[in-house]
Design an enzyme around this catalytic site. Sequence first.
Site, PDB file in Angstrom:
ATOM      1  N   CYS A 132       0.635 -17.607   2.855  1.00 34.99           N
ATOM      2  CA  CYS A 132       0.135 -16.361   3.413  1.00 34.99           C
ATOM      3  C   CYS A 132       0.578 -16.143   4.855  1.00 34.99           C
ATOM      4  O   CYS A 132       0.299 -16.955   5.739  1.00 34.99           O
ATOM      5  CB  CYS A 132      -1.396 -16.332   3.362  1.00 34.99           C
ATOM      6  SG  CYS A 132      -2.076 -14.765   3.968  1.00 34.99           S
TER       7      CYS A 132
ATOM      8  N   ARG B  93      -2.524 -14.833   7.964  1.00 40.02           N
ATOM      9  CA  ARG B  93      -3.647 -15.725   8.274  1.00 40.02           C
ATOM     10  C   ARG B  93      -4.241 -15.573   9.677  1.00 40.02           C
ATOM     11  O   ARG B  93      -5.285 -16.162   9.961  1.00 40.02           O
ATOM     12  CB  ARG B  93      -3.246 -17.181   8.037  1.00 40.02           C
ATOM     13  CG  ARG B  93      -3.107 -17.539   6.575  1.00 40.02           C
ATOM     14  CD  ARG B  93      -2.722 -19.003   6.401  1.00 40.02           C
ATOM     15  NE  ARG B  93      -1.280 -19.191   6.464  1.00 40.02           N
ATOM     16  CZ  ARG B  93      -0.717 -20.399   6.541  1.00 40.02           C
ATOM     17  NH1 ARG B  93      -1.455 -21.482   6.637  1.00 40.02           N
ATOM     18  NH2 ARG B  93       0.618 -20.497   6.537  1.00 40.02           N
TER      19      ARG B  93
ATOM     20  N   TRP C 116      -4.785  -6.390   3.118  1.00 38.25           N
ATOM     21  CA  TRP C 116      -4.005  -5.164   2.957  1.00 38.25           C
ATOM     22  C   TRP C 116      -2.574  -5.572   2.636  1.00 38.25           C
ATOM     23  O   TRP C 116      -2.232  -6.750   2.664  1.00 38.25           O
ATOM     24  CB  TRP C 116      -4.076  -4.289   4.216  1.00 38.25           C
ATOM     25  CG  TRP C 116      -3.842  -5.006   5.508  1.00 38.25           C
ATOM     26  CD1 TRP C 116      -2.644  -5.340   6.079  1.00 38.25           C
ATOM     27  CD2 TRP C 116      -4.870  -5.497   6.383  1.00 38.25           C
ATOM     28  NE1 TRP C 116      -2.858  -6.019   7.236  1.00 38.25           N
ATOM     29  CE2 TRP C 116      -4.198  -6.112   7.459  1.00 38.25           C
ATOM     30  CE3 TRP C 116      -6.265  -5.479   6.369  1.00 38.25           C
ATOM     31  CZ2 TRP C 116      -4.896  -6.710   8.518  1.00 38.25           C
ATOM     32  CZ3 TRP C 116      -6.969  -6.070   7.403  1.00 38.25           C
ATOM     33  CH2 TRP C 116      -6.280  -6.663   8.469  1.00 38.25           C
TER      34      TRP C 116
ATOM     35  N   GLU D  51       6.101  -5.852  -0.020  1.00 41.48           N
ATOM     36  CA  GLU D  51       5.581  -6.226  -1.343  1.00 41.48           C
ATOM     37  C   GLU D  51       5.739  -5.068  -2.323  1.00 41.48           C
ATOM     38  O   GLU D  51       6.108  -5.269  -3.491  1.00 41.48           O
ATOM     39  CB  GLU D  51       4.113  -6.594  -1.251  1.00 41.48           C
ATOM     40  CG  GLU D  51       3.797  -7.773  -0.339  1.00 41.48           C
ATOM     41  CD  GLU D  51       2.332  -8.066  -0.320  1.00 41.48           C
ATOM     42  OE1 GLU D  51       1.829  -8.676  -1.280  1.00 41.48           O
ATOM     43  OE2 GLU D  51       1.654  -7.699   0.662  1.00 41.48           O
TER      44      GLU D  51
HETATM   45  C1  HEM Z   1      -5.219  -9.178   5.701  1.00 37.25           C
HETATM   46  C2  HEM Z   1      -3.985  -8.911   5.296  1.00 37.25           C
HETATM   47  C3  HEM Z   1      -3.126  -9.873   4.500  1.00 37.25           C
HETATM   48  C4  HEM Z   1      -1.778  -9.763   4.396  1.00 37.25           C
HETATM   49  C5  HEM Z   1      -0.893  -8.686   5.049  1.00 37.25           C
HETATM   50  C6  HEM Z   1      -1.334 -10.835   3.541  1.00 37.25           C
HETATM   51  C7  HEM Z   1      -0.002 -11.008   3.168  1.00 37.25           C
HETATM   52  C8  HEM Z   1       0.389 -11.875   2.168  1.00 37.25           C
HETATM   53  C9  HEM Z   1       1.696 -11.845   1.538  1.00 37.25           C
HETATM   54  C10 HEM Z   1       2.815 -10.852   1.856  1.00 37.25           C
HETATM   55  C11 HEM Z   1       1.721 -12.842   0.624  1.00 37.25           C
HETATM   56  C12 HEM Z   1       2.896 -13.199  -0.305  1.00 37.25           C
HETATM   57  C13 HEM Z   1       2.633 -12.433  -1.609  1.00 37.25           C
HETATM   58  C14 HEM Z   1       3.851 -12.398  -2.500  1.00 37.25           C
HETATM   59  O1  HEM Z   1       4.953 -12.692  -1.995  1.00 37.25           O
HETATM   60  O2  HEM Z   1       3.673 -12.055  -3.678  1.00 37.25           O
HETATM   61  C15 HEM Z   1       0.446 -13.516   0.683  1.00 37.25           C
HETATM   62  C16 HEM Z   1       0.106 -14.607  -0.080  1.00 37.25           C
HETATM   63  C17 HEM Z   1      -1.176 -15.134  -0.157  1.00 37.25           C
HETATM   64  N1  HEM Z   1      -2.278 -14.704   0.569  1.00 37.25           N
HETATM   65 FE1  HEM Z   1      -2.299 -13.346   2.057  1.00 37.25          FE
HETATM   66  N2  HEM Z   1      -2.392 -11.612   3.161  1.00 37.25           N
HETATM   67  C18 HEM Z   1      -3.523 -11.039   3.709  1.00 37.25           C
HETATM   68  C19 HEM Z   1      -4.826 -11.470   3.506  1.00 37.25           C
HETATM   69  C20 HEM Z   1      -5.199 -12.516   2.658  1.00 37.25           C
HETATM   70  C21 HEM Z   1      -6.581 -12.864   2.361  1.00 37.25           C
HETATM   71  C22 HEM Z   1      -7.811 -12.107   2.860  1.00 37.25           C
HETATM   72  C23 HEM Z   1      -6.534 -13.958   1.551  1.00 37.25           C
HETATM   73  C24 HEM Z   1      -7.658 -14.755   0.943  1.00 37.25           C
HETATM   74  C25 HEM Z   1      -8.902 -14.781   1.460  1.00 37.25           C
HETATM   75  C26 HEM Z   1      -5.122 -14.285   1.348  1.00 37.25           C
HETATM   76  C27 HEM Z   1      -4.659 -15.347   0.578  1.00 37.25           C
HETATM   77  C28 HEM Z   1      -3.341 -15.470   0.150  1.00 37.25           C
HETATM   78  C29 HEM Z   1      -2.906 -16.444  -0.846  1.00 37.25           C
HETATM   79  C30 HEM Z   1      -3.781 -17.488  -1.546  1.00 37.25           C
HETATM   80  C31 HEM Z   1      -1.541 -16.230  -1.042  1.00 37.25           C
HETATM   81  C32 HEM Z   1      -0.595 -16.998  -2.000  1.00 37.25           C
HETATM   82  C33 HEM Z   1      -0.716 -16.370  -3.393  1.00 37.25           C
HETATM   83  C34 HEM Z   1       0.110 -17.111  -4.445  1.00 37.25           C
HETATM   84  O3  HEM Z   1       0.350 -18.337  -4.248  1.00 37.25           O
HETATM   85  O4  HEM Z   1       0.486 -16.464  -5.464  1.00 37.25           O
HETATM   86  N3  HEM Z   1      -4.335 -13.399   2.039  1.00 37.25           N
HETATM   87  N4  HEM Z   1      -0.359 -12.915   1.646  1.00 37.25           N
HETATM   88  N1  LIG Z   2      -1.154  -8.468   0.587  1.00 42.24           N
HETATM   89  C1  LIG Z   2      -1.469  -9.320  -0.393  1.00 42.24           C
HETATM   90  N2  LIG Z   2      -0.504  -9.846  -1.119  1.00 42.24           N
HETATM   91  C2  LIG Z   2      -0.631 -10.845  -2.049  1.00 42.24           C
HETATM   92  C3  LIG Z   2      -1.377 -11.993  -1.781  1.00 42.24           C
HETATM   93  C4  LIG Z   2      -1.475 -12.997  -2.758  1.00 42.24           C
HETATM   94  C5  LIG Z   2      -0.811 -12.859  -3.981  1.00 42.24           C
HETATM   95  C6  LIG Z   2      -0.079 -11.696  -4.214  1.00 42.24           C
HETATM   96  C7  LIG Z   2       0.588 -11.490  -5.533  1.00 42.24           C
HETATM   97  O1  LIG Z   2       1.294 -12.657  -5.877  1.00 42.24           O
HETATM   98  C8  LIG Z   2       1.967 -12.472  -7.102  1.00 42.24           C
HETATM   99  C9  LIG Z   2       2.400 -13.788  -7.611  1.00 42.24           C
HETATM  100  C10 LIG Z   2       3.755 -14.028  -6.976  1.00 42.24           C
HETATM  101  N3  LIG Z   2       4.124 -12.775  -6.336  1.00 42.24           N
HETATM  102  C11 LIG Z   2       3.224 -11.721  -6.835  1.00 42.24           C
HETATM  103  C12 LIG Z   2       0.025 -10.702  -3.276  1.00 42.24           C
HETATM  104  C13 LIG Z   2      -2.861  -9.674  -0.655  1.00 42.24           C
HETATM  105  C14 LIG Z   2      -3.551  -9.691  -1.829  1.00 42.24           C
HETATM  106  C15 LIG Z   2      -4.904 -10.130  -1.668  1.00 42.24           C
HETATM  107  C16 LIG Z   2      -5.196 -10.467  -0.369  1.00 42.24           C
HETATM  108  S1  LIG Z   2      -3.875 -10.178   0.613  1.00 42.24           S
END
Ligand code: HEM
Ligand SMILES: N/C(=N/c1cccc(CO[C@@H]2CCNC2)c1)c1cccs1
Length: 363
Positions: free
Chosen positions: A66, A69, A238, A243
């Site tokens: 993420c 963070r 958000w 994405e």
């Molecule tokens: C507040 C704005 C946030 C932004 C802009 C953001 C952005 C992202 C992005 C761009 C990814 C990669 C997703 C992908 O490539 O498919 C990601 C992954 C992730 N985010 Fe964040 N995030 C945010 C908030 C959060 C929150 C609130 C949580 C949990 C409480 C979180 C937990 C995660 C997790 C667990 C992943 C990995 C998901 C996976 O392994 O498939 N994120 N985030």
């Molecule tokens: N912006 C985000 N993006 C993502 C965060 C976590 C996971 C994903 C979707 O992951 C899928 C599995 C691999 N790519 C697509 C998107 C958030 C979703 C919920 C909190 S922040």
Amino acid sequence: MTEHPIYQKAESFIKQFYIENQFSSEACNNRLSEIKKSLSDSGSYEHTYEELEYGAKLAWRNSNRCIGRLFWNSLNVFDMRKADTEEQVKEALIQHIAYATNDGKIRSTITVFNPSETSGDPVRIFNHQLIRYAGYLQEDGRVMGDPHSVKMTEFCHALGWKGEGTDFDVLPIVIQIKGNDPYYFDVPKDLIKEVEITHPDSAAFNKLGLKWYAVPIISEMKLEIGGIEYPAAPFNGWYMETEIAARNFTDENRYNMLPNTAKAFNLSTKLQSTMWKDRAVLELCTAVMHSFKKAGVSIVDHHTASQQFELFEQREKEENRKVTGDWTWLIPPVSPASTHIFHKQYDNTWKSPNFFYQPSLLQ
Ligand code: HEM
Ligand SMILES: N/C(=N/c1cccc(CO[C@@H]2CCNC2)c1)c1cccs1
């Protein structure tokens, strides 16, 4: 007496919780003996609301993939461990969507349902995200809607749900209370905020009729805190514009919009070497940023997001905490080398509390 397998994880979480919140070590020891007793009496223990809240924030702070963070400590945590009927779970999910959407000023939120028990998961959510578009595989092999959703759409059809058959039909939410049949319901339309994707410089692009939903709410991951597993804990933040623009609209096995976007901007697609794909992706990124801003919906561009992540790294250093990360996910899919992330390495050690994948409920 042999230690309970959960105790090690419980002890390290509780110590971290007490130390980071500057609570007394005496209070910590009292809590640890309480947990020890509970583990020997019932084989489990129950988090206080404060422990649950801080554990969910730590899980976000430990999410190596993420980029968002920096804001880990401002997560809104809803404790819905008491919800054990379809109606109560439905109400909680609808409330999550409304609260998180906040008319576009998105609030990062997680709703935590009851943890796993030896007799199975009390509540499970079948959806990848609470709001997601359906995908219909047609006779000619083409897909109407989102190809990523074809299996889920077929599952919903089997339950009796019917979609309108457009490219942007919002799927129903499907939940399962332990032992009951899967139960589905449509999210009230007025709670689903969507953004029309238009481009300031191209009427032809606007004719493509693209749109996307405002709030990404991941609902298929498991939250683990101090050895306790929460298999239903939907969370949202958000979007980062790439994405939607560089993956959901661009991937050939998603909406595959590069050729149509190129055409709308009079870019010849004959030769790769004209960089038409790169130009088209950038126009999609521009359109998504323009549209979300115009609609007053929170979003972050990949440059700002990278800068915020750099600030997160600095703050963690000041707190004497080591940042872990998964470089392959942290770099954005557009212009990755223009961010600081690309030019350094990250330790991908998996710390707990955290979020985990769990086996899909769709066979
Ligand atoms: C507040 C704005 C946030 C932004 C802009 C953001 C952005 C992202 C992005 C761009 C990814 C990669 C997703 C992908 O490539 O498919 C990601 C992954 C992730 N985010 Fe964040 N995030 C945010 C908030 C959060 C929150 C609130 C949580 C949990 C409480 C979180 C937990 C995660 C997790 C667990 C992943 C990995 C998901 C996976 O392994 O498939 N994120 N985030
Ligand atoms: N912006 C985000 N993006 C993502 C965060 C976590 C996971 C994903 C979707 O992951 C899928 C599995 C691999 N790519 C697509 C998107 C958030 C979703 C919920 C909190 S922040």
